[in-house]
Write an enzyme that holds these catalytic residues in place. Sequence first.
Site: not given
Length: 360
Positions: A252, A224, A248, A142, A192
């Site tokens: 959601d 994942d 983020d 970001y 990851k």
Amino acid sequence: MKTYNIALLAGDGTGKEITDEAVKILNAVGEKYSYTFNFEPGLIGGCAYDKHKTPLPDTTLELAKKSDAVLLGAVGDWKYDSLPPEVRPERALLGIRKELNLFANLRPATVYPELTSLSPLKSEIVSGTDIMIIRELTGDVYFGTPKGIETKNNEFFGFNNMCYFESEIKRIAHCAFKVAMQRNKKLCSVDKANVLDVSRLWRQIVNEVSSEYPEVELSHMYVDNAAMQIIRDPKQFDVILTGNLFGDILSDEASMLSGSLGLLPSASLSDTKHAMYEPIHGSAPDLKGKNIVNPIATILSAAMMLKYSFGLNNEHDVIVSAVRKTIKEGYGTRDISLPDTKIITTSDMGDIIKNNILHA
Ligand code: IPM
Ligand code: MG
């Protein structure tokens, strides 16, 4: 009488409607327990752009910095979609997070027993879920540099940099372990590390920090797999710690366990007194002015403010209980309506929760 100064940044779309109800609730708590909440309004997002040609005016930043806490509604509206990226409403969010050093974003995903059938997942999978996602909020891809869109080899080339300093990982890891200590002492760090160097460092530092919290059971999961496990068996999680981008996305995803974005609050904390509280949903400009949006996420964000900024744990619990009671009594806004729900307006929802607080 103790006074708390709160910067009130309603923002765009339905931001005013939802923050009005949170103010109503805080004032009710103040009345009941003898505190004064002093609200000072400021502009942020599209409405700030309209007036000052920037979504995050200096006056708003100063107000946020001198306040005891910030209560934010939501920013954004389609009418700003064609603005250049530097002045789009979302930029204000990134700016205020960075300026106030709000590196720790707490996003609980709780499933209310009365509302399990709202979730697109089967009730038996989601019922009893209670996850706290801790998302790092001021680093990662970001904010990483270099970034941009350039021409290379005669074609466009876009790039961002996913990066973390050791110190940034350390402080968010400490925060996550501390939160886990207050809960069920299970922490799952998501990265990851099978592909990304930045994740290898993340994992190493989280492991190092874990030695200071021997009671917390730490596990690691690739992002994942985490995305899959949150849907397959959400109850396996207590606290999830992750970076800005993965957080983020996963927050959601986790919001759908509870069935409506309109229920989920958040807190963004720093290591100073700065803190900001906001619902995790957006500004829903299509619903503006209709008095139908769900104010619960914002009301619960105000409750988090009482707990995390002011140490008013009992008052936090009183708001949460009043919200639960209201849901149990069968009241709901349109987004959380089941066949037997008594559908009510935004302001009625605030009034009923307020009554449940005053008569608790
Ligand atoms: C969020 C939002 C923001 C983010 C956007 C609006 C910049 O999606 O708070 O989750 O990506 O952090
Ligand atoms: Mg998001």
